[in-house]
Scaffold this motif. Structure first.
Motif, PDB file in Angstrom:
ATOM      1  N   SER A 388       2.901 -17.259 -30.503  1.00 40.67           N
ATOM      2  CA  SER A 388       3.662 -18.193 -30.320  1.00 40.67           C
ATOM      3  C   SER A 388       4.701 -18.037 -29.007  1.00 40.67           C
ATOM      4  O   SER A 388       5.306 -17.002 -28.828  1.00 40.67           O
ATOM      5  N   LYS A 389       4.691 -19.102 -28.184  1.00 38.37           N
ATOM      6  CA  LYS A 389       5.624 -19.288 -27.057  1.00 38.37           C
ATOM      7  C   LYS A 389       7.044 -19.948 -27.317  1.00 38.37           C
ATOM      8  O   LYS A 389       7.573 -20.195 -26.389  1.00 38.37           O
ATOM      9  N   ALA A 390       7.226 -20.268 -28.491  1.00 36.53           N
ATOM     10  CA  ALA A 390       8.545 -21.159 -28.911  1.00 36.53           C
ATOM     11  C   ALA A 390       9.594 -20.162 -28.536  1.00 36.53           C
ATOM     12  O   ALA A 390       9.630 -18.747 -28.708  1.00 36.53           O
ATOM     13  N   GLN A 391      10.553 -20.689 -27.914  1.00 32.93           N
ATOM     14  CA  GLN A 391      11.894 -20.044 -27.563  1.00 32.93           C
ATOM     15  C   GLN A 391      13.083 -20.500 -28.509  1.00 32.93           C
ATOM     16  O   GLN A 391      12.813 -21.504 -29.327  1.00 32.93           O
ATOM     17  N   ALA A 392      14.199 -19.596 -28.535  1.00 35.20           N
ATOM     18  CA  ALA A 392      15.456 -20.067 -29.277  1.00 35.20           C
ATOM     19  C   ALA A 392      16.509 -19.483 -28.509  1.00 35.20           C
ATOM     20  O   ALA A 392      16.294 -18.725 -27.715  1.00 35.20           O
ATOM     21  N   ALA A 393      17.657 -20.155 -28.834  1.00 37.86           N
ATOM     22  CA  ALA A 393      18.769 -19.603 -28.291  1.00 37.86           C
ATOM     23  C   ALA A 393      19.951 -19.790 -29.561  1.00 37.86           C
ATOM     24  O   ALA A 393      19.932 -20.724 -30.339  1.00 37.86           O
ATOM     25  N   VAL A 394      20.786 -18.694 -29.396  1.00 35.59           N
ATOM     26  CA  VAL A 394      22.069 -18.816 -30.208  1.00 35.59           C
ATOM     27  C   VAL A 394      23.234 -18.669 -29.509  1.00 35.59           C
ATOM     28  O   VAL A 394      23.466 -17.813 -28.709  1.00 35.59           O
ATOM     29  N   VAL A 395      24.187 -19.336 -29.878  1.00 32.76           N
ATOM     30  CA  VAL A 395      25.733 -19.007 -29.775  1.00 32.76           C
ATOM     31  C   VAL A 395      26.626 -18.795 -30.844  1.00 32.76           C
ATOM     32  O   VAL A 395      26.444 -19.813 -31.966  1.00 32.76           O
ATOM     33  N   VAL A 396      27.332 -18.068 -30.829  1.00 33.40           N
ATOM     34  CA  VAL A 396      28.527 -17.797 -31.771  1.00 33.40           C
ATOM     35  C   VAL A 396      29.821 -17.771 -31.118  1.00 33.40           C
ATOM     36  O   VAL A 396      30.012 -17.014 -30.242  1.00 33.40           O
ATOM     37  N   MET A 397      30.744 -18.407 -31.665  1.00 32.13           N
ATOM     38  CA  MET A 397      32.036 -18.547 -31.013  1.00 32.13           C
ATOM     39  C   MET A 397      33.180 -18.782 -32.266  1.00 32.13           C
ATOM     40  O   MET A 397      32.994 -19.013 -33.260  1.00 32.13           O
ATOM     41  N   SER A 398      34.354 -18.343 -32.006  1.00 36.40           N
ATOM     42  CA  SER A 398      35.563 -18.670 -32.674  1.00 36.40           C
ATOM     43  C   SER A 398      36.027 -20.164 -32.607  1.00 36.40           C
ATOM     44  O   SER A 398      35.522 -20.933 -31.759  1.00 36.40           O
ATOM     45  N   SER A 399      36.852 -20.438 -33.686  1.00 33.96           N
ATOM     46  CA  SER A 399      37.043 -21.977 -33.549  1.00 33.96           C
ATOM     47  C   SER A 399      38.031 -22.566 -32.298  1.00 33.96           C
ATOM     48  O   SER A 399      38.045 -23.669 -32.018  1.00 33.96           O
ATOM     49  N   ASP A 400      38.485 -21.606 -31.310  1.00 33.49           N
ATOM     50  CA  ASP A 400      39.228 -21.814 -30.370  1.00 33.49           C
ATOM     51  C   ASP A 400      38.347 -21.950 -28.997  1.00 33.49           C
ATOM     52  O   ASP A 400      38.446 -21.980 -28.123  1.00 33.49           O
ATOM     53  N   GLY A 401      36.945 -21.548 -29.242  1.00 35.82           N
ATOM     54  CA  GLY A 401      35.874 -21.793 -28.161  1.00 35.82           C
ATOM     55  C   GLY A 401      35.778 -20.308 -27.452  1.00 35.82           C
ATOM     56  O   GLY A 401      34.980 -20.313 -26.630  1.00 35.82           O
ATOM     57  N   ALA A 402      36.261 -19.369 -28.186  1.00 32.61           N
ATOM     58  CA  ALA A 402      36.031 -18.069 -27.678  1.00 32.61           C
ATOM     59  C   ALA A 402      34.651 -17.557 -28.011  1.00 32.61           C
ATOM     60  O   ALA A 402      34.338 -17.431 -29.145  1.00 32.61           O
ATOM     61  N   VAL A 403      33.752 -17.322 -27.011  1.00 29.93           N
ATOM     62  CA  VAL A 403      32.371 -17.031 -27.352  1.00 29.93           C
ATOM     63  C   VAL A 403      32.268 -15.421 -27.691  1.00 29.93           C
ATOM     64  O   VAL A 403      32.783 -14.698 -26.963  1.00 29.93           O
ATOM     65  N   ARG A 404      31.541 -15.336 -29.006  1.00 22.50           N
ATOM     66  CA  ARG A 404      31.532 -13.846 -29.389  1.00 22.50           C
ATOM     67  C   ARG A 404      30.189 -13.396 -29.058  1.00 22.50           C
ATOM     68  O   ARG A 404      29.803 -12.163 -29.293  1.00 22.50           O
ATOM     69  N   ALA A 405      29.124 -14.362 -29.164  1.00 21.00           N
ATOM     70  CA  ALA A 405      27.688 -13.832 -28.864  1.00 21.00           C
ATOM     71  C   ALA A 405      27.073 -14.773 -28.307  1.00 21.00           C
ATOM     72  O   ALA A 405      27.327 -16.006 -28.572  1.00 21.00           O
ATOM     73  N   MET A 406      25.730 -14.609 -27.327  1.00 16.32           N
ATOM     74  CA  MET A 406      25.028 -15.309 -26.944  1.00 16.32           C
ATOM     75  C   MET A 406      23.854 -14.857 -26.810  1.00 16.32           C
ATOM     76  O   MET A 406      23.468 -13.815 -26.084  1.00 16.32           O
ATOM     77  N   ILE A 407      22.760 -15.792 -27.092  1.00 15.76           N
ATOM     78  CA  ILE A 407      21.317 -15.412 -26.789  1.00 15.76           C
ATOM     79  C   ILE A 407      20.528 -16.769 -26.237  1.00 15.76           C
ATOM     80  O   ILE A 407      20.582 -17.699 -26.568  1.00 15.76           O
ATOM     81  N   GLY A 408      19.973 -16.211 -25.235  1.00 19.62           N
ATOM     82  CA  GLY A 408      19.350 -17.560 -24.175  1.00 19.62           C
ATOM     83  C   GLY A 408      18.072 -17.645 -24.147  1.00 19.62           C
ATOM     84  O   GLY A 408      17.369 -18.103 -23.701  1.00 19.62           O
ATOM     85  N   GLY A 409      17.433 -16.564 -25.155  1.00 18.64           N
ATOM     86  CA  GLY A 409      15.874 -16.528 -25.362  1.00 18.64           C
ATOM     87  C   GLY A 409      15.766 -15.607 -26.270  1.00 18.64           C
ATOM     88  O   GLY A 409      16.184 -14.906 -26.533  1.00 18.64           O
ATOM     89  N   ARG A 410      14.203 -15.342 -26.390  1.00 20.20           N
ATOM     90  CA  ARG A 410      13.824 -14.560 -27.302  1.00 20.20           C
ATOM     91  C   ARG A 410      13.886 -12.961 -26.896  1.00 20.20           C
ATOM     92  O   ARG A 410      14.297 -12.271 -27.568  1.00 20.20           O
ATOM     93  N   GLN A 411      13.775 -12.987 -25.796  1.00 21.47           N
ATOM     94  CA  GLN A 411      13.663 -11.557 -25.070  1.00 21.47           C
ATOM     95  C   GLN A 411      15.271 -11.581 -24.863  1.00 21.47           C
ATOM     96  O   GLN A 411      15.783 -12.124 -23.686  1.00 21.47           O
ATOM     97  N   THR A 412      16.021 -10.578 -25.638  1.00 18.92           N
ATOM     98  CA  THR A 412      17.267 -10.436 -25.590  1.00 18.92           C
ATOM     99  C   THR A 412      18.003  -9.442 -24.435  1.00 18.92           C
ATOM    100  O   THR A 412      18.898  -9.758 -23.891  1.00 18.92           O
ATOM    101  N   LYS A 413      17.096  -8.553 -24.129  1.00 17.00           N
ATOM    102  CA  LYS A 413      17.399  -7.413 -23.320  1.00 17.00           C
ATOM    103  C   LYS A 413      16.842  -7.939 -21.766  1.00 17.00           C
ATOM    104  O   LYS A 413      16.018  -7.074 -21.342  1.00 17.00           O
ATOM    105  N   VAL A 414      17.534  -8.869 -21.093  1.00 11.34           N
ATOM    106  CA  VAL A 414      17.267  -9.200 -19.872  1.00 11.34           C
ATOM    107  C   VAL A 414      18.527  -9.585 -19.305  1.00 11.34           C
ATOM    108  O   VAL A 414      19.490  -9.602 -19.431  1.00 11.34           O
TER     109      VAL A 414
END
Length: 744
Positions: A388-414
């Motif tokens: 499957s070539k389906a993609q995904a993205a994930v963002v995790v942040m605090s309530s003040d907008g401070a981004v704690r994690a970000m994934i922009g695609g299935r291949q994370t180490k890029v």
């Protein structure tokens, strides 16, 4: 007869006897005669004597010309070396040879997690770095470094011999260059880069690396001058600071930090051998490109160190058995999507085009980043079909907008890849509906107010009649606003949006941080507009923090290397209030019902309150789940890059499961904090949102006759809503705008 008076005759016989005993003298040859006498040949015939004579004659000519030419060449070399000597600057000016600066990225705990640009860890002295690195470089590049004057005739002869044995030309392949000559090449034999003289910096560098007989001669002269000007340790220091070691790292200190997360002075034998092994082909052998290839090369270097006495057999055996490993930051391939985002969002002259060495402290939490990657991988490995070539993205942040994690695609180490969390604008679907109900709550409605879910059509100017339908293609009669959001009914959402005014819904969404162009028609309520995952996650953070807008940010402070005071601080955080806090708390309760038995039930967390909203666009081209606990907000998007419809996937399916797997790991070990929410209080009389005439469009919000409901909406004419503020309640921003517009 007597002999008296007579003289005796001489004894002739005796005299002859005496003469016989005396050796006669050799006849002396005149001195002039001896000089003229030809030397007698030791042997051989006339031909042999002629050959030897010719050889002696040729040798006398060659020797006579040769020593004179040699003297002339040495004189020229001496003059050129002396002149070059006068042009050499101080050692300190030669240590950093980069054209651009570097950016070092620190996480929220001030640990290095990524680098960008031409990384330079700072000037180091050859005596200050680890002896294992120093010895490895000498063993690999120039084992007679401390014995030659800058040029090594033995090394040159050996290189020519190897080249001839391998079928190449005498100057092709092995060059026999000393470390000093290599340093001269790194310095481009003293020629600095002048932008106007070259098409690009790459052309300049390529010319500096060009190999020819004339260039070799220049390097030799420059090397001799360096040996005269600088000490061996100073020359080695220049080399260790300037040499490119792959991964954007220039110099030993930068490479040690880049690959092992430690200073160059702390390297062990296997780490020193790995860095020295990179010098022959830094890009190819970089451990971030292929760790096994790097380790194999390091093994060869360790063998050279043992052979040359830099390591004992036991030390070499330990180093071979324990090859160098990458640091965690190096394994993450220079920070991935998060680092790319911070670099793109910061000021260009301090990030992409910096000529300074910059240090940026960020909001990244590496524990949360790992949790997000593991959660995404767990679902995709178990639930997605192979290929499957389906993609995904994930963002995790605090309530003040401070981004704690970000994934922009299935291949994370890029690094430098397309970031679907920040660059992909996709329709939001039903994940937009919370902003419709936020507008209603801000205007005084309750989550317990009702709306009729029934056949409903609107005449859209220029488009004709539009009749929204629910996902299950059914009608559910009178439902509360809370139930409509919980089940993600489309018709009630459109009715509420029409009731409170599309312009106000658009303003609420925009104020919460959705900056993309928002649809002008009633399809706005169903998420027809496009947005990025980062924007949507930031908007949901505004609901969690009590109704104030946030600007997602990753940069906390930016400093120049060696300076204590930051050049700039954070570029985001909590902004102005959008809706009242009590409205935000009630909306949070409504969204918690989505997770607690609604369309987002698969996102439910064990033993912890959570709120969120699913979203699925037309033909299932995009699937979303965005939600939050009391501690963190997370958003998940899933789809195909080419907008191909997903098969059997909705926002309440795989995206909700990914969200759950991510948040379970993110919240691991943290106390279960209740959500900041208020359960609605049942009103004395239940207000209703109804159609005046089915199919003709919503005509207004109506309470029951005689009810004392303090905040109802009346529509005197289409498009003009008149709110009645609740007594003793602070006026919200939307109410203030309406009052000003209506002249009240």
């Amino acid at each position: 007869m007597s002999n008296s008076g007579r003289r005796k005759p001489p004894l002739v016989a005796d005299r002859r006897k005496t003469k016989a005993k005396t050796k006669p003298k050799a006849a002396s040859t005149p001195r002039k005669a001896r000089k003229r006498a030809p030397a007698r040949p030791r042997g051989g015939n006339v031909v042999t004597r002629g050959i030897f004579g010719l050889f002696r004659w040729v040798w006398r000519i060659v020797w006579g010309i040769g020593w004179r030419l040699t003297a002339i060449v040495l004189l020229i070399v001496g003059v050129m070396t002396a002149y070059t000597y006068t042009t050499l600057p101080e050692v300190s000016a030669l240590l950093d040879g980069r054209a651009r600066g570097s950016v070092t990225l620190l996480d929220r705990d001030s640990d290095v997690f990524a680098w960008r640009g031409d990384q330079f860890g700072g000037a180091v002295n050859a005596q200050a770095v680890s002896k294992h690195l120093r010895n490895a470089v000498i063993a690999t590049e120039d084992k007679r470094f401390y014995m030659h004057p800058g040029v090594d005739p033995i090394g040159i002869a050996s290189a020519i011999s190897i080249n001839l044995r391998e079928g190449r030309g005498p100057l092709s392949g092995h060059g026999g260059s000393t470390l000093t000559q290599q340093t001269a090449k790194l310095l481009c034999v003293g020629r600095e880069y002048v932008e106007s003289e070259w098409e690009s910096e790459a052309d300049y560098i390529a010319d500096c690396r060009r190999s020819s007989l004339s260039r070799k001669a220049k390097e030799a002269i420059y090397a001799l001058a360096m040996e005269a000007k600088y000490s061996k340790e100073e020359i080695l220091s220049i080399y260790l600071n300037r040499a490119y070691m792959g991964g954007g790292a220039y110099g030993a200190e930068a490479a040690a930090q880049r690959y092992f997360g430690k200073h160059a002075a702390q390297l062990n034998p296997s780490e020193g051998a790995m860095l020295a092994g990179l010098l022959t082909a830094p890009s190819t052998l970089a451990p971030t490109s292929n760790i096994e290839r790097s380790q194999n090369r390091a093994s060869v270097v360790i063998g050279l160190m043992r052979a040359q006495g830099f390591l004992t057999p036991s030390e070499a055996a330990v180093a071979q058995a324990n090859p160098a490993e990458l640091s965690e930051a190096a394994e993450r391939q220079a920070g991935g999507y998060f680092a790319d985002w911070v670099m793109s969002s910061g000021p260009e002259f301090f990030t992409r085009d910096t000529t300074e060495d910059v240090i940026i402290r960020t909001t990244l939490d590496q524990r949360i980043q790992r949790a997000a990657e593991e959660g995404l991988r767990a679902v995709f490995d178990e639930k997605l079909r192979d290929g499957s070539k389906a993609q995904a993205a994930v963002v995790v942040m605090s309530s003040d907008g401070a981004v704690r994690a970000m994934i922009g695609g299935r291949q994370t180490k890029v690094s430098g890849a397309f970031n679907r969390a920040t660059q992909a604008k996709r329709q939001t679907g039903s994940s937009f509906k919370p902003f419709v109900y936020a507008t209603a709550l801000e205007l005084g409605h309750s989550s317990m107010d009702t709306v009729v879910d029934e056949p409903y059509c609107l005449n859209i100017p220029g488009s004709g009649q539009w009749c929204p339908s629910n996902y299950d293609n059914r009608f559910h009669g009178r439902v509360t606003l809370a139930e409509a959001l919980k089940r993600s009914y489309n018709i009630p959402a459109v009715k509420v949006a029409e009731a409170v005014g599309l312009d106000l819904v658009r303003k609420v969404a925009s104020d919460f941080g959705i900056d993309s162009d928002l649809a002008a028609g009633p399809a706005l309520a169903l998420g027809a507009s496009e947005s990025t995952l980062l924007e949507m996650t930031g908007a949901f953070a505004g609901i969690l923090n009590g109704g104030s807008s946030v600007t997602p940010y990753g940069l906390v402070e930016l400093k120049l290397l060696g300076q204590d005071q930051p050049v700039m601080g954070a570029g985001g955080g909590i902004g102005e209030r959008v809706i009242r806090e009590d409205a935000a708390r009630e909306l949070t309760w409504m969204m918690s019902q989505v997770v607690d038995g609604g369309t987002g039930a698969r996102a439910k967390l064990p033993g912890r309150e959570a709120a969120g909203k699913t979203g699925t666009t037309q033909a299932a081209r995009d699937a979303w789940f965005l939600g939050f606990t009391a501690d963190y907000v997370a958003g998940v998007w899933m789809g195909y890059d080419d907008n191909t419809p997903l098969t059997g996937v909705t926002g309440g399916g795989l995206p909700a499961e990914i969200w759950r797997e991510v948040m379970v790991r993110v919240q691991e070990g943290m106390p279960a904090t209740p959500l900041p929410m208020d359960r609605p209080v049942q009103r004395p009389a239940e207000p209703q949102i109804v159609n005046q005439q089915p199919g003709q469009g919503y005509q207004g919000y109506q309470g029951q006759q005689g009810s004392q409901e303090p905040n109802t909406l009346q529509q005197d004419r289409p498009g003009q809503m008149q709110p009645r503020p609740q007594p003793q309640q602070r006026e919200g921003p939307i109410q203030s705008i309406l009052r000003q517009l209506l002249g009240g």
